[in-house]
Enzyme design. Sequence first.
Site, PDB file in Angstrom:
ATOM      1  N   GLU A  43       0.830  -1.207   0.000  1.00 18.67           N
ATOM      2  CA  GLU A  43       0.000   0.000   0.000  1.00 18.67           C
ATOM      3  C   GLU A  43       0.865   1.257   0.000  1.00 18.67           C
ATOM      4  O   GLU A  43       0.520   2.251  -0.647  1.00 18.67           O
ATOM      5  CB  GLU A  43      -0.962   0.026   1.180  1.00 18.67           C
ATOM      6  CG  GLU A  43      -1.902   1.213   1.094  1.00 18.67           C
ATOM      7  CD  GLU A  43      -3.199   1.058   1.878  1.00 18.67           C
ATOM      8  OE1 GLU A  43      -4.000   1.991   1.793  1.00 18.67           O
ATOM      9  OE2 GLU A  43      -3.391   0.031   2.533  1.00 18.67           O
ATOM     10  N   SER A  44       1.980   1.206   0.671  1.00 20.62           N
ATOM     11  CA  SER A  44       2.881   2.365   0.694  1.00 20.62           C
ATOM     12  C   SER A  44       3.410   2.693  -0.697  1.00 20.62           C
ATOM     13  O   SER A  44       3.372   3.841  -1.137  1.00 20.62           O
ATOM     14  CB  SER A  44       4.055   2.108   1.646  1.00 20.62           C
ATOM     15  OG  SER A  44       3.598   1.939   2.963  1.00 20.62           O
TER      16      SER A  44
END
Length: 141
Positions: A62-63
């Site tokens: 997700e980062s």
Amino acid sequence: MFNKEEILKVCTKLSQNTLMQTLEIEYIDAGEDFLKAKMPVNPRVHQPMGLLHGGASVALAESVGSAASIMFIDPEKFEVRGIEISANHLKSKREGTVFATARIIHKGRSIHLWEIKIVDENDALISLCKLTNMVLPRRKM
């Protein structure tokens, strides 16, 4: 206009004092349609059995996927929010480094869809993730 060094610099700056810094995620490469980051596999990201925690893999995915969406927006006018993520964990990892590469699947005005492959040093697939980001107008604070 694409500028690899500037993209990596912005991603690094945005990571300060965040989960990304805690997990030691480092942005290492970028291209017109991808962003790549690495994360060490050590006790900081282990689950109780001494393996890479699936949640740490998802946090990495997700980062890098959310940061990648920033490449396609004007951050002065818009913000990115992850609205859905899925992950298939295919192989375990005890130590070393994992590398996540986010590649754009769909780049709309309000939705970005990313495929994120997490591999190890030998290019073995550890996790395969899909992330949907929403692009929103920046709110005034």
